[in-house]
Design a protein around this motif. Sequence first.
Motif, PDB file in Angstrom:
ATOM      1  N   VAL A 149       0.002   4.336   0.563  1.00 26.44           N
ATOM      2  CA  VAL A 149      -0.248   5.366   1.668  1.00 26.44           C
ATOM      3  C   VAL A 149       0.554   4.820   2.894  1.00 26.44           C
ATOM      4  O   VAL A 149       1.100   5.574   3.465  1.00 26.44           O
ATOM      5  CB  VAL A 149      -1.852   5.322   1.916  1.00 26.44           C
ATOM      6  N   THR A 150       0.197   3.461   3.161  1.00 28.73           N
ATOM      7  CA  THR A 150       1.131   2.981   4.347  1.00 28.73           C
ATOM      8  C   THR A 150       2.518   2.982   4.342  1.00 28.73           C
ATOM      9  O   THR A 150       3.245   3.298   5.336  1.00 28.73           O
ATOM     10  CB  THR A 150       0.572   1.341   4.553  1.00 28.73           C
TER      11      THR A 150
ATOM     12  N   SER B  76       0.823  -1.084  -0.033  1.00 33.02           N
ATOM     13  CA  SER B  76       0.049   0.172  -0.113  1.00 33.02           C
ATOM     14  C   SER B  76       0.764   1.185   0.030  1.00 33.02           C
ATOM     15  O   SER B  76       1.770   1.484   0.817  1.00 33.02           O
ATOM     16  CB  SER B  76      -0.780   0.015   1.460  1.00 33.02           C
TER      17      SER B  76
ATOM     18  N   THR C 227       6.065  11.774   0.399  1.00 39.18           N
ATOM     19  CA  THR C 227       4.878  11.988  -0.214  1.00 39.18           C
ATOM     20  C   THR C 227       4.727  12.528  -1.783  1.00 39.18           C
ATOM     21  O   THR C 227       4.295  12.222  -2.679  1.00 39.18           O
ATOM     22  CB  THR C 227       3.612  12.613   0.728  1.00 39.18           C
TER      23      THR C 227
ATOM     24  N   THR D 244      -8.890   5.949   1.017  1.00 36.73           N
ATOM     25  CA  THR D 244      -8.777   6.117   2.494  1.00 36.73           C
ATOM     26  C   THR D 244      -9.492   7.026   3.170  1.00 36.73           C
ATOM     27  O   THR D 244     -10.000   7.242   4.139  1.00 36.73           O
ATOM     28  CB  THR D 244      -7.235   6.284   2.789  1.00 36.73           C
TER      29      THR D 244
ATOM     30  N   LEU E 242      -1.050   5.751  -5.867  1.00 34.30           N
ATOM     31  CA  LEU E 242      -1.062   6.332  -4.674  1.00 34.30           C
ATOM     32  C   LEU E 242      -2.151   7.450  -4.564  1.00 34.30           C
ATOM     33  O   LEU E 242      -2.898   7.442  -3.588  1.00 34.30           O
ATOM     34  CB  LEU E 242       0.302   7.341  -4.510  1.00 34.30           C
TER      35      LEU E 242
ATOM     36  N   GLU F 157      -5.316   5.466  -3.833  1.00 32.56           N
ATOM     37  CA  GLU F 157      -5.383   4.833  -2.491  1.00 32.56           C
ATOM     38  C   GLU F 157      -5.378   5.976  -1.390  1.00 32.56           C
ATOM     39  O   GLU F 157      -6.224   5.577  -0.380  1.00 32.56           O
ATOM     40  CB  GLU F 157      -3.904   4.213  -2.105  1.00 32.56           C
ATOM     41  N   VAL F 158      -5.222   7.163  -1.733  1.00 35.68           N
ATOM     42  CA  VAL F 158      -5.398   8.230  -0.862  1.00 35.68           C
ATOM     43  C   VAL F 158      -7.134   8.423  -1.007  1.00 35.68           C
ATOM     44  O   VAL F 158      -7.566   8.747   0.136  1.00 35.68           O
ATOM     45  CB  VAL F 158      -4.638   9.295  -0.986  1.00 35.68           C
TER      46      VAL F 158
END
Length: 259
Positions: free
Chosen positions: A108-109, A106, A162, A257, A250, A253-254
């Motif tokens: 984000v993780t 992931s 990021t 989330t 990315l 996934e953001v």
Amino acid sequence: MGHMDHFSAGWVTPVLSYAMACVGSALGLRCTVRALEADGSSKRNWLLLASLAIGSGIWTMHFIAMMGFSVDGTPIRFDVPITVLSLLMAVAVVAAGVFTAGYGRSRVTSVILGGLGTGLGVAAMHYTGMAALNLHGKVDYDPMLVIASVAIAVVAATAALTLTLIVRGPVLAAVAALVMGLAVSSMHYTAMYAVNISLAPSSAALPGATATEFIFPLAVLLGSFLFLAAAYVALSPTGKRHESAAAAQLLREVELTTA
């Protein structure tokens, strides 16, 4: 209480140390992106180079800045084994964060854990490097400023990762390096303002080496490595398609989330 001067060499040490932090950060973050484009041993090698770049960059920044640090009433010497340990610790802890970012499923993780590991690497290097100080007195720290310095390192390292992983051009790449360079410098001087020194005047000789005897030659060696490695990375072919796909992943996934 010993009066401390963090800029006894003038503007040279803070400017040069910031520049080295930016170079190490730019190289390390770029190598992390290259690792996302690669597989197998190539991926591992890019992540190793990223760890060496960031670790040696923040170490060089710290000890160049320390060349401008003086305390009235006592000379300063550096314990050589502990100073070398601080460099190895910086590379090792940063490697844990960088490899987490590079191999995490992931994005984000990976960014969160990678930023945590990289930030803690910056802090571990600094306080281990401070443990190498030999002077006629005792060194204590303001706990709140210590916590603040660690928080600065972790938050800014996460922000830099990021920016790096969603980068789509040279402007954001430069911003990411400047952010992380600023983080390392801000962490350093925040941590230095946490220092309190209680002098114990003595005429006894201090063990260890002066900055010019040991720190300066090693900093020059590491600085040369960073610039040569930066040239190698700049001349290596890139994988723009894979980089764009990683950025898109990315962002998805953001969105999931925060949804």
